[in-house]
Write an enzyme that holds these catalytic residues in place. Sequence first.
Site, PDB file in Angstrom:
ATOM      1  N   GLU A 283       4.640   3.226  67.064  1.00 45.17           N
ATOM      2  CA  GLU A 283       4.361   4.378  66.222  1.00 45.17           C
ATOM      3  C   GLU A 283       4.390   5.670  67.042  1.00 45.17           C
ATOM      4  O   GLU A 283       4.324   5.629  68.275  1.00 45.17           O
ATOM      5  CB  GLU A 283       2.965   4.210  65.603  1.00 45.17           C
ATOM      6  CG  GLU A 283       2.844   3.000  64.676  1.00 45.17           C
ATOM      7  CD  GLU A 283       3.465   3.219  63.309  1.00 45.17           C
ATOM      8  OE1 GLU A 283       4.452   3.982  63.206  1.00 45.17           O
ATOM      9  OE2 GLU A 283       2.977   2.626  62.333  1.00 45.17           O
TER      10      GLU A 283
ATOM     11  N   ASP B 209       8.440  -7.935  66.613  1.00 48.79           N
ATOM     12  CA  ASP B 209       7.019  -7.710  66.354  1.00 48.79           C
ATOM     13  C   ASP B 209       6.473  -8.689  65.310  1.00 48.79           C
ATOM     14  O   ASP B 209       7.235  -9.435  64.676  1.00 48.79           O
ATOM     15  CB  ASP B 209       6.793  -6.260  65.882  1.00 48.79           C
ATOM     16  CG  ASP B 209       7.779  -5.814  64.801  1.00 48.79           C
ATOM     17  OD1 ASP B 209       8.499  -6.679  64.255  1.00 48.79           O
ATOM     18  OD2 ASP B 209       7.838  -4.619  64.505  1.00 48.79           O
TER      19      ASP B 209
ATOM     20  N   HIS C 126       9.753   5.389  64.050  1.00 47.12           N
ATOM     21  CA  HIS C 126       9.323   4.321  64.957  1.00 47.12           C
ATOM     22  C   HIS C 126      10.346   3.187  65.027  1.00 47.12           C
ATOM     23  O   HIS C 126      11.095   2.952  64.075  1.00 47.12           O
ATOM     24  CB  HIS C 126       7.922   3.796  64.598  1.00 47.12           C
ATOM     25  CG  HIS C 126       7.836   2.957  63.370  1.00 47.12           C
ATOM     26  ND1 HIS C 126       7.207   3.374  62.215  1.00 47.12           N
ATOM     27  CD2 HIS C 126       8.265   1.692  63.112  1.00 47.12           C
ATOM     28  CE1 HIS C 126       7.254   2.408  61.322  1.00 47.12           C
ATOM     29  NE2 HIS C 126       7.894   1.372  61.831  1.00 47.12           N
TER      30      HIS C 126
ATOM     31  N   ASP D 276       8.949   7.475  60.031  1.00 47.51           N
ATOM     32  CA  ASP D 276       8.429   8.421  61.032  1.00 47.51           C
ATOM     33  C   ASP D 276       9.134   8.266  62.389  1.00 47.51           C
ATOM     34  O   ASP D 276       8.664   8.773  63.399  1.00 47.51           O
ATOM     35  CB  ASP D 276       6.911   8.227  61.196  1.00 47.51           C
ATOM     36  CG  ASP D 276       6.539   6.798  61.601  1.00 47.51           C
ATOM     37  OD1 ASP D 276       7.456   5.982  61.873  1.00 47.51           O
ATOM     38  OD2 ASP D 276       5.337   6.494  61.663  1.00 47.51           O
TER      39      ASP D 276
HETATM   40  C1  GLP Z   1       8.437  -2.041  60.011  1.00 47.77           C
HETATM   41  C2  GLP Z   1       9.062  -2.860  61.138  1.00 47.77           C
HETATM   42  C3  GLP Z   1      10.258  -2.125  61.744  1.00 47.77           C
HETATM   43  C4  GLP Z   1      11.202  -1.685  60.640  1.00 47.77           C
HETATM   44  C5  GLP Z   1      10.469  -0.751  59.696  1.00 47.77           C
HETATM   45  C6  GLP Z   1      11.371  -0.208  58.580  1.00 47.77           C
HETATM   46  O1  GLP Z   1       7.617  -1.040  60.493  1.00 47.77           O
HETATM   47  N1  GLP Z   1       8.108  -3.131  62.162  1.00 47.77           N
HETATM   48  O2  GLP Z   1      10.910  -2.998  62.655  1.00 47.77           O
HETATM   49  O3  GLP Z   1      12.320  -1.039  61.205  1.00 47.77           O
HETATM   50  O4  GLP Z   1       9.391  -1.473  59.121  1.00 47.77           O
HETATM   51  O5  GLP Z   1      11.413  -1.110  57.521  1.00 47.77           O
HETATM   52  P1  GLP Z   1      12.488  -1.079  56.364  1.00 47.77           P
HETATM   53  O6  GLP Z   1      13.748  -1.617  56.955  1.00 47.77           O
HETATM   54  O7  GLP Z   1      11.950  -1.982  55.300  1.00 47.77           O
HETATM   55  O8  GLP Z   1      12.635   0.342  55.937  1.00 47.77           O
END
Ligand code: GLP
Length: 257
Positions: free
Chosen positions: A143, A67, A138, A136
């Site tokens: 989402e 993404d 995702h 959450d």
């Molecule tokens: C963002 C990214 C996800 C990632 C999430 C969790 O939303 N789009 O791909 O898994 O953050 O991030 P973190 O690893 O910093 O907790």
Amino acid sequence: MEIVICKDKAEASRKAADMIAKLVKEKPECVLGLATGSTPVEMYSCLADDVKAGKISFKGVKSWNLDEYYGLPATHDQSYRYFMNANLFDKIDIDKANTHVLNGLAEDWRKECADYESQIKDAGGIDLQVLGIGSDGHIAFNEPGSSLASRTRMVYLTPQTIQDNARFFDKASDVPTSALSMGVGTICEAKKVILLAFGANKADAVQGMVEGGMSQYCTASALQAHNDAWVFCDEEAASKLKLKDFYAWRSEIEMKG
Ligand code: GLP
């Protein structure tokens, strides 16, 4: 879904990196799906160490990222392209021309997303997809409420995700409110999936993903239908799993095989 519960993030990151390194050795021209966020950073360091030590090479590897924030240029220090260069691509011997991240400035985002799907298909599909998980539940930026059949498209971020990601920006209002993201359907087509989850703030999401019903309210739960999905987590992230001991016992056997 195999749940590998490790004593800490370091152990989990090393084990997940070993799974990727094994694929890269067996199939030097493999296709990787890559993720951003703080979670995979240590695993990427392990892979960079392996390259430095001459154990593996990414010269033939191609990658597609999950993404990108919509509206951020690749040069912005919070863009996912910037993140990937800094945390992995600049530290390994991959040809940058073989690394793909959605263009957050694409005016025709429908074309950008359709082309991205075609590129992945033309490359033979993703051999191994790396994932983190949002608090959450995702995956990528799918989402709660995203269809489990969704494809790469424009998505909106929930207030929860904006709040979670605000720590990387000067202020919450700087976090983009939309993104381009692979869909849950796109992700589930990867031949193998590795999801990493660390810390107590991921415990509810991990429990929902593994033991909740498959639902668009926790998009990671779609991985329950995948036949080669691995979750590498630490004790904290695994703390709310009802069948924790069973998974630990089972994964030990599976990891040997
Ligand atoms: C963002 C990214 C996800 C990632 C999430 C969790 O939303 N789009 O791909 O898994 O953050 O991030 P973190 O690893 O910093 O907790």
